[in-house]
Design an enzyme around this catalytic site. Sequence first.
Site, PDB file in Angstrom:
ATOM      1  N   CYS A  95      46.615  33.890  28.281  1.00 42.53           N
ATOM      2  CA  CYS A  95      45.305  33.521  28.827  1.00 42.53           C
ATOM      3  C   CYS A  95      45.387  32.117  29.429  1.00 42.53           C
ATOM      4  CB  CYS A  95      44.238  33.581  27.734  1.00 42.53           C
ATOM      5  SG  CYS A  95      42.573  33.261  28.346  1.00 42.53           S
ATOM      6  N   GLU A 426      24.333  44.349  29.539  1.00 45.44           N
ATOM      7  CA  GLU A 426      24.818  45.329  28.569  1.00 45.44           C
ATOM      8  C   GLU A 426      26.340  45.351  28.523  1.00 45.44           C
ATOM      9  OE1 GLU A 426      22.928  48.797  30.048  1.00 45.44           O
ATOM     10  OE2 GLU A 426      21.074  48.470  28.926  1.00 45.44           O
TER      11      GLU A 426
END
Length: 456
Positions: A95, A426
């Site tokens: 990352c 969502e």
Amino acid sequence: MIICTKKMDYRLGTQCQRVQNQVKVNSEKERASVLCMKALASRGRLDSVSQHMASHPQYLESFLRTQHYILYMDGPLPLQYRHYIAIMAAARHHCRYLVSLHTAQFLRAGGERVWLQGLEAAPPRLRHLDHINKVLAHQPWLTSRSHIQALLKSGEQCWSLAELVQAVVLLAHCHSLCSFVFGCGADAEPLPVSMSVPPPLPLPPHRIPHGTPPAYCPCDAANGNTTVPLTPSVPLERTPRRRSLDSSYDVAFLRERIQKSQEEKERRGDRLLHSQTLLNTDMEEEEEMECSTDPSRFVSDPEFGYQEFARQDEDHLQVLRVQDYSWEDHGFSLVNRLYSDIGHLLDDRFRSVAALPSTHSPDLQRAIWNYIHWIYGIRYDDYNYGEVNQLLEKGLKLYIKAVACYPDATKTPLCTLHWAPFKPAEKVHVDLLVMEARLQAELLYALRAITQHMIA
């Protein structure tokens, strides 16, 4: 007295309800704005993670409070150790976003620049943490009492129990945050100017992202589907398949596809980062530019990655049953005793993500949570795992597993998921569930090992 049993509609009541709903929406937006302003004031910039989480301000507040406490508040570890441990954790999943962020913070905390040359240049105490870092990141069920004892053994470079607990919490926090970063796409966004660094060194050809994401996610026997498609280039496996919620996939074919996609992503990233570095003129930014963000220099054993727990010998690898060791009954009290107040902060995060409003049923949220724990070998005896196959579509299961277990590979075409039924908030909610469920899973295994050490 006259009682009217007929239901009446009062326009005034309806208008009041609308006003209340609008006030609630406005208050949530204002709360998110305040939280973003606080993050901007404390860091000098609004990072991409906070921007994505801002759609759920009630959770963002809990997350920022916990992260600030782990990284900056009272604790046995010095600040430069904390950021270096965060670099080690983020590097396991390649990352660059988090590695760049904590590299800058490490230097500002007074960290030795030579440590950033690689893991070999770090102090022995930090290097000793590398093994438990990779185990927690990829196969946390392997965490054992022996790992804890090796770090706590007497000697000049040993860890205290309090230091180790803070380090373990930080490792688990950063591992799970990698899943959110890749899931929400923060890694693909341009780095802030103050985080820009020179183009990273390309990965050696033999190095690939940790693990291989699944390309096919059939349901288990609950749906009567246990067949797995095979690519023509790979010979048929003769070994019997385990009937489970998931299956293993064509490893060789997937590794080749992932490596090609990763190489293309590296080339695009090199050009993007190079163009960004030309914009850096501030002295502080120039100091950050001197440090490469190549995560591979902080990683040993790069081939070690996630393996299917369900396809391994479950007699040898004991399943963690929640009734035997749970966060509520065991993990919370232990971590809170050894690392003051962190248990309350983590528990608030778990409760906050479970209480987030959603158009989907609570059963779906529980299915996502329990599915991730199932992937990591954690079982709930009171849960019907057939609901996982009924509530989670194949594409959603594929996405969840990829983000949880192979976050650095989620940007490949293999893990594309169409989010037509989901609104942006969502989708972020799903990413938050994945992050928190993974965080709790890692903590349970680490804290169980510490408990076994303490009672031995």
